[in-house]
Structure formats: structure tokens, C-alpha cells
Write a protein that holds these residues in place. Structure first.
Motif, PDB file in Angstrom:
ATOM      1  N   ASN A 131      -3.026   1.251 -11.755  1.00  0.00           N
ATOM      2  CA  ASN A 131      -4.085   2.241 -11.560  1.00  0.00           C
ATOM      3  C   ASN A 131      -4.592   2.221 -10.113  1.00  0.00           C
ATOM      4  O   ASN A 131      -4.862   3.273  -9.538  1.00  0.00           O
ATOM      5  CB  ASN A 131      -5.242   2.005 -12.525  1.00  0.00           C
ATOM      6  CG  ASN A 131      -4.882   2.399 -13.938  1.00  0.00           C
ATOM      7  OD1 ASN A 131      -3.967   3.192 -14.151  1.00  0.00           O
ATOM      8  ND2 ASN A 131      -5.595   1.844 -14.900  1.00  0.00           N
ATOM      9  N   LEU A 132      -4.710   1.044  -9.512  1.00  0.00           N
ATOM     10  CA  LEU A 132      -5.132   0.947  -8.115  1.00  0.00           C
ATOM     11  C   LEU A 132      -4.100   1.596  -7.185  1.00  0.00           C
ATOM     12  O   LEU A 132      -4.454   2.260  -6.209  1.00  0.00           O
ATOM     13  CB  LEU A 132      -5.354  -0.508  -7.718  1.00  0.00           C
ATOM     14  CG  LEU A 132      -6.623  -1.165  -8.267  1.00  0.00           C
ATOM     15  CD1 LEU A 132      -6.644  -2.635  -7.882  1.00  0.00           C
ATOM     16  CD2 LEU A 132      -7.854  -0.456  -7.763  1.00  0.00           C
ATOM     17  N   PHE A 133      -2.831   1.407  -7.501  1.00  0.00           N
ATOM     18  CA  PHE A 133      -1.768   2.033  -6.713  1.00  0.00           C
ATOM     19  C   PHE A 133      -1.867   3.558  -6.806  1.00  0.00           C
ATOM     20  O   PHE A 133      -1.741   4.254  -5.789  1.00  0.00           O
ATOM     21  CB  PHE A 133      -0.391   1.559  -7.198  1.00  0.00           C
ATOM     22  CG  PHE A 133       0.738   2.192  -6.443  1.00  0.00           C
ATOM     23  CD1 PHE A 133       1.056   1.766  -5.162  1.00  0.00           C
ATOM     24  CD2 PHE A 133       1.470   3.221  -7.005  1.00  0.00           C
ATOM     25  CE1 PHE A 133       2.096   2.351  -4.464  1.00  0.00           C
ATOM     26  CE2 PHE A 133       2.506   3.817  -6.318  1.00  0.00           C
ATOM     27  CZ  PHE A 133       2.817   3.377  -5.037  1.00  0.00           C
ATOM     28  N   ASP A 134      -2.106   4.096  -7.984  1.00  0.00           N
ATOM     29  CA  ASP A 134      -2.254   5.541  -8.155  1.00  0.00           C
ATOM     30  C   ASP A 134      -3.430   6.075  -7.351  1.00  0.00           C
ATOM     31  O   ASP A 134      -3.332   7.112  -6.691  1.00  0.00           O
ATOM     32  CB  ASP A 134      -2.439   5.894  -9.640  1.00  0.00           C
ATOM     33  CG  ASP A 134      -1.181   5.627 -10.457  1.00  0.00           C
ATOM     34  OD1 ASP A 134      -0.098   5.512  -9.852  1.00  0.00           O
ATOM     35  OD2 ASP A 134      -1.307   5.539 -11.700  1.00  0.00           O
ATOM     36  N   VAL A 135      -4.536   5.376  -7.378  1.00  0.00           N
ATOM     37  CA  VAL A 135      -5.716   5.787  -6.624  1.00  0.00           C
ATOM     38  C   VAL A 135      -5.424   5.757  -5.126  1.00  0.00           C
ATOM     39  O   VAL A 135      -5.811   6.670  -4.384  1.00  0.00           O
ATOM     40  CB  VAL A 135      -6.931   4.906  -6.973  1.00  0.00           C
ATOM     41  CG1 VAL A 135      -8.083   5.139  -6.021  1.00  0.00           C
ATOM     42  CG2 VAL A 135      -7.360   5.146  -8.410  1.00  0.00           C
ATOM     43  N   ALA A 171      -4.244   8.562   0.021  1.00  0.00           N
ATOM     44  CA  ALA A 171      -3.367   8.745   1.178  1.00  0.00           C
ATOM     45  C   ALA A 171      -2.967  10.209   1.334  1.00  0.00           C
ATOM     46  O   ALA A 171      -2.967  10.749   2.452  1.00  0.00           O
ATOM     47  CB  ALA A 171      -2.127   7.858   1.046  1.00  0.00           C
ATOM     48  N   VAL A 172      -2.632  10.871   0.255  1.00  0.00           N
ATOM     49  CA  VAL A 172      -2.255  12.283   0.326  1.00  0.00           C
ATOM     50  C   VAL A 172      -3.447  13.130   0.770  1.00  0.00           C
ATOM     51  O   VAL A 172      -3.314  14.028   1.606  1.00  0.00           O
ATOM     52  CB  VAL A 172      -1.695  12.768  -1.034  1.00  0.00           C
ATOM     53  CG1 VAL A 172      -1.546  14.272  -1.068  1.00  0.00           C
ATOM     54  CG2 VAL A 172      -0.361  12.097  -1.316  1.00  0.00           C
TER      55      VAL A 172
END
Length: 103
Positions: free
Chosen positions: A15-19, A24-25
Motif C-alpha cells: 500500500n505504501l508503494f502504491d501511494v 510520483a506521477v
């Protein structure tokens, strides 16, 4: 573990990676729109002059997918093809293209 609930630590990391990816985008989109760089993503060819008439002037040309940067100067010894020579208020690049720069 008293309540019967198990915490999935790897799920939290995912979930942290998705956030982080969404952040970044969003940051990239904000920078592109802030610095008016949307031309770089269009299919049209263009020529842009940064700092016209100054010592650190730079000419950026885009033809198709290829983007070239030219730094006009009197030094023609550079073999990489990124230098041009000054012709009055116009600049002639090594490939013969002439770019007019208003003062």
C-alpha cells in the motif's frame, strides 16, 4: 494475539508503494504543467529558444521523436553536432538550418 486479527506487514508495504507511485506521477504532471513543457509530449515538431540573445542561450529542436539541443558559439571544433555559429541575429546550425532569434 488477543483479538484474532492478524496484521499483514507485506500488505502495508504494498500500500505504501502504491501511494508513493501516485505521488510520483502527480509530481511529474505538476512539474510538466508548471514549466509549460507539454510541447515535449506532442507529435508536432517545434523549435524553442531559451535565454535569447544572452551568453547562455540554448536552442532546442524536436523533430518526430528526436530532441536536439544546440549551444551557439564561435567554437566549431565540437564533433558531436551540438554547436552552431552566429549569423547576425540569426543562428545557423551545423546541419544548415537557420533559426532567427529576435532581440
Amino acid at each position: 494475539m488477543g483479538g484474532g486479527e492478524e496484521h499483514d506487514i507485506m500488505g502495508s508495504v504494498a500500500n505504501l508503494f502504491d501511494v508513493a507511485m501516485v505521488f510520483a506521477v502527480a509530481l511529474m504532471v505538476a512539474l510538466v504543467s508548471r514549466y509549460n513543457m507539454t510541447e515535449m509530449f506532442s507529435t508536432q515538431d517545434f523549435t524553442m529558444v531559451k535565454n535569447p540573445g544572452k551568453e547562455n542561450m540554448e536552442i532546442v529542436t524536436k523533430k518526430g521523436e528526436k530532441i536536439q539541443r544546440y549551444t551557439p558559439s564561435n567554437d566549431q571544433s565540437n564533433a558531436e553536432g551540438s554547436r552552431g555559429k552566429k549569423v547576425g541575429v540569426a543562428y545557423q546550425l551545423e546541419n544548415g538550418e537557420v533559426i532567427y532569434v529576435p532581440e
